[in-house]
Design a protein around this motif. Sequence first.
Motif, PDB file in Angstrom:
ATOM      1  N   ARG A   1       0.856  -1.188   0.000  1.00  0.00           N
ATOM      2  CA  ARG A   1       0.000   0.000   0.000  1.00  0.00           C
ATOM      3  C   ARG A   1       0.894   1.242   0.000  1.00  0.00           C
ATOM      4  O   ARG A   1       2.114   1.138   0.018  1.00  0.00           O
ATOM      5  N   HIS A   2       0.257   2.406  -0.023  1.00  0.00           N
ATOM      6  CA  HIS A   2       1.007   3.664   0.051  1.00  0.00           C
ATOM      7  C   HIS A   2       1.340   3.937   1.515  1.00  0.00           C
ATOM      8  O   HIS A   2       0.437   4.028   2.349  1.00  0.00           O
TER       9      HIS A   2
ATOM     10  N   PRO B   1       0.441   9.052  -1.729  1.00  0.00           N
ATOM     11  CA  PRO B   1       0.603   8.329  -3.002  1.00  0.00           C
ATOM     12  C   PRO B   1       1.995   8.523  -3.615  1.00  0.00           C
ATOM     13  O   PRO B   1       2.168   9.209  -4.627  1.00  0.00           O
TER      14      PRO B   1
ATOM     15  N   HIS C   1       5.712   4.387  -7.374  1.00  0.00           N
ATOM     16  CA  HIS C   1       6.359   3.071  -7.211  1.00  0.00           C
ATOM     17  C   HIS C   1       6.102   2.459  -5.830  1.00  0.00           C
ATOM     18  O   HIS C   1       6.963   1.782  -5.274  1.00  0.00           O
TER      19      HIS C   1
ATOM     20  N   ALA D   1       2.782   0.489  -3.434  1.00  0.00           N
ATOM     21  CA  ALA D   1       1.581  -0.346  -3.616  1.00  0.00           C
ATOM     22  C   ALA D   1       1.725  -1.177  -4.890  1.00  0.00           C
ATOM     23  O   ALA D   1       0.817  -1.283  -5.704  1.00  0.00           O
ATOM     24  N   LEU D   2       2.906  -1.774  -5.054  1.00  0.00           N
ATOM     25  CA  LEU D   2       3.215  -2.523  -6.288  1.00  0.00           C
ATOM     26  C   LEU D   2       2.399  -3.801  -6.421  1.00  0.00           C
ATOM     27  O   LEU D   2       1.981  -4.154  -7.519  1.00  0.00           O
TER      28      LEU D   2
ATOM     29  N   PRO E   1      -0.728  -4.705  -5.209  1.00  0.00           N
ATOM     30  CA  PRO E   1      -2.120  -4.549  -5.660  1.00  0.00           C
ATOM     31  C   PRO E   1      -2.229  -4.058  -7.105  1.00  0.00           C
ATOM     32  O   PRO E   1      -3.102  -4.476  -7.846  1.00  0.00           O
ATOM     33  N   LYS E   2      -1.320  -3.148  -7.508  1.00  0.00           N
ATOM     34  CA  LYS E   2      -1.381  -2.602  -8.866  1.00  0.00           C
ATOM     35  C   LYS E   2      -1.068  -3.667  -9.920  1.00  0.00           C
ATOM     36  O   LYS E   2      -1.624  -3.648 -11.010  1.00  0.00           O
ATOM     37  N   ASN E   3      -0.148  -4.567  -9.620  1.00  0.00           N
ATOM     38  CA  ASN E   3       0.343  -5.530 -10.607  1.00  0.00           C
ATOM     39  C   ASN E   3      -0.092  -6.959 -10.305  1.00  0.00           C
ATOM     40  O   ASN E   3       0.565  -7.910 -10.737  1.00  0.00           O
ATOM     41  N   ARG E   4      -1.169  -7.094  -9.571  1.00  0.00           N
ATOM     42  CA  ARG E   4      -1.609  -8.426  -9.152  1.00  0.00           C
ATOM     43  C   ARG E   4      -1.875  -9.343 -10.346  1.00  0.00           C
ATOM     44  O   ARG E   4      -1.435 -10.491 -10.370  1.00  0.00           O
TER      45      ARG E   4
END
Length: 194
Positions: free
Chosen positions: A60-61, A66, A69, A71-72, A74-77
Amino acid sequence: MAKPKQTKKAAAWSLVVMGAGFAASLPFQGVPVGKLLVGSFEAGLVGGLADWFAVTALFRHPLGIPIPHTALLPKNRDKMTEGLVSAVENNLLNKDSITEKIADFKAAETVLDTLTRELHSDGIKIMIDTLCKRILAGLPLEQIAPLVAHEIKSQAGAFDLGPILERAAHQMTERGYDAKALDYGLKQAEEWLV
């Protein structure tokens, strides 16, 4: 295994202790022991904060800010899931990979090498001896003995000794044992007669 809340509390208290220790040891920087304490607490505090930020930034952040780079996961799940599935399917579970791994594994050689090494040890000899004695002690000999005797009689009755005796006679003649046996017999008879 520790629960997540307990782990978070332990991590938070570790950071608090390191921060408090760093602040408390600052006035003693002039003394060599004070320098050592300040350096130790400072390293623990910096390391703890860096670890906290790195782990938090993956999921998370940090502090809700925010920062790029972060919260990697969740973004790239979806990408990570596809990559993991592809790696498992293409590298681990495909036919060529499995065939290669099985071909590289020499099960028979490994087992035979181990047995060859271990069979000559005293522990294995004792174990085999004990195992054989236990097996024999547990066998119902009253029931097995008639079966074994019957089998021996049937095999002995069906066994043709002719070819074996013929081969033995041929070997005796070929090697000259018949002449030696006759000479020995005549010599013994002569000694007996004398």
